[in-house]
Design a protein around this motif. Structure first.
Motif, PDB file in Angstrom:
ATOM      1  N   LYS A   1      -6.157 -11.313  17.096  1.00 62.26           N
ATOM      2  CA  LYS A   1      -6.904 -11.278  18.356  1.00 62.26           C
ATOM      3  C   LYS A   1      -6.551 -10.046  19.185  1.00 62.26           C
ATOM      4  O   LYS A   1      -7.411  -9.438  19.825  1.00 62.26           O
ATOM      5  CB  LYS A   1      -6.625 -12.549  19.172  1.00 62.26           C
TER       6      LYS A   1
ATOM      7  N   ARG B   1     -13.077 -10.957  28.488  1.00 63.85           N
ATOM      8  CA  ARG B   1     -12.755 -12.380  28.632  1.00 63.85           C
ATOM      9  C   ARG B   1     -13.585 -13.250  27.694  1.00 63.85           C
ATOM     10  O   ARG B   1     -13.146 -14.331  27.289  1.00 63.85           O
ATOM     11  CB  ARG B   1     -12.951 -12.806  30.083  1.00 63.85           C
TER      12      ARG B   1
ATOM     13  N   GLU C   1     -14.211 -12.579  24.699  1.00 62.04           N
ATOM     14  CA  GLU C   1     -13.646 -12.492  23.367  1.00 62.04           C
ATOM     15  C   GLU C   1     -12.175 -12.896  23.291  1.00 62.04           C
ATOM     16  O   GLU C   1     -11.689 -13.281  22.242  1.00 62.04           O
ATOM     17  CB  GLU C   1     -13.785 -11.057  22.842  1.00 62.04           C
ATOM     18  N   TRP C   2     -11.450 -12.762  24.410  1.00 60.57           N
ATOM     19  CA  TRP C   2     -10.017 -13.060  24.404  1.00 60.57           C
ATOM     20  C   TRP C   2      -9.788 -14.533  24.686  1.00 60.57           C
ATOM     21  O   TRP C   2     -10.062 -15.023  25.784  1.00 60.57           O
ATOM     22  CB  TRP C   2      -9.289 -12.198  25.435  1.00 60.57           C
ATOM     23  N   LYS C   3      -9.257 -15.248  23.718  1.00 63.44           N
ATOM     24  CA  LYS C   3      -9.022 -16.687  23.849  1.00 63.44           C
ATOM     25  C   LYS C   3      -7.538 -17.017  23.985  1.00 63.44           C
ATOM     26  O   LYS C   3      -7.159 -18.189  24.008  1.00 63.44           O
ATOM     27  CB  LYS C   3      -9.602 -17.433  22.640  1.00 63.44           C
TER      28      LYS C   3
END
Length: 203
Positions: free
Chosen positions: A130, A185, A187-189
């Motif tokens: 990630k 945001r 894509e970022w988990k």
């Protein structure tokens, strides 16, 4: 001779005020304080390191030569960053390094963000993947969004200061930041804050 305005001995306002009155030591302290930031930012706008350093020297020369006509109330860091950006834009026009333009749009933000895996206390392969993806997303953002994020989270400028530097209105600068963060945001988990990652990333 005017009485010097003292806040703390070496805060920006005091140094700027004293510089305007001809104090060479204050001038030198501001140069030392911001030279590295200006070099880093200048290198983000031009691949020619020597010319960037020349631009920075020219900015400080102008500050000293024209100190009597400088505004008394400025945010010194924002003023210097903006001055370097404008100087590099004029250099690009003069040398035809990039397309000829009449504004600071003639320069493009070149630096690449690099969020380090070590910033996230997680050895999980999925998290590392990630982070790698996040770096790709950051560096694939439109250059104006990327520059706005850099100025906000690395140089600590306000939205108003970013708007002035990029020669846009407040709403446009705010939109650049919002859209950049929104893309990241989505894509970022991970649990680590996007803003904290931006602030701690390297180049």
């Amino acid at each position: 001779m005017k009485t010097k305005i003292l806040q703390t001995p070496f805060d920006d306002i005091t140094l700027w005020t004293n510089l305007k009155e001809g104090d060479e030591k204050s001038f030198s302290l501001l140069f030392e304080r911001y030279y590295r930031d200006l070099v880093n930012y200048g290198n983000s706008l031009s691949p020619f390191a020597e010319k960037v350093q020349d631009c920075i020297q020219d900015v400080f020369t102008d500050v000293w030569v024209y100190r009597n006509s400088l505004q008394g109330s400025v945010v010194v860091k924002a003023y210097l960053l903006s001055s370097v950006r404008k100087r590099i834009a004029r250099l690009h026009e003069r040398d035809h390094i990039f397309r000829k333009a009449a504004s600071t749009d003639s320069v493009a933000f070149l630096l690449k963000f690099s969020v380090e895996h070590e910033l996230i206390d997680d050895d999980d392969d999925t998290t590392r993947a990630k982070v790698t993806h996040l770096n790709e997303l950051l560096n694939n953002l439109p250059v104006r969004q990327k520059e706005a994020l850099y100025l906000r989270y690395h140089q600590g400028l306000t939205v108003e200061q970013i708007a002035e530097m990029l020669d846009v209105n407040y709403q446009s600068a705010s939109n650049l930041l919002y859209r950049g963060l929104l893309t990241l945001r989505k894509e970022w988990k991970g649990t680590f804050s996007i803003i904290a990652l931006l602030s701690s990333s390297t180049f």
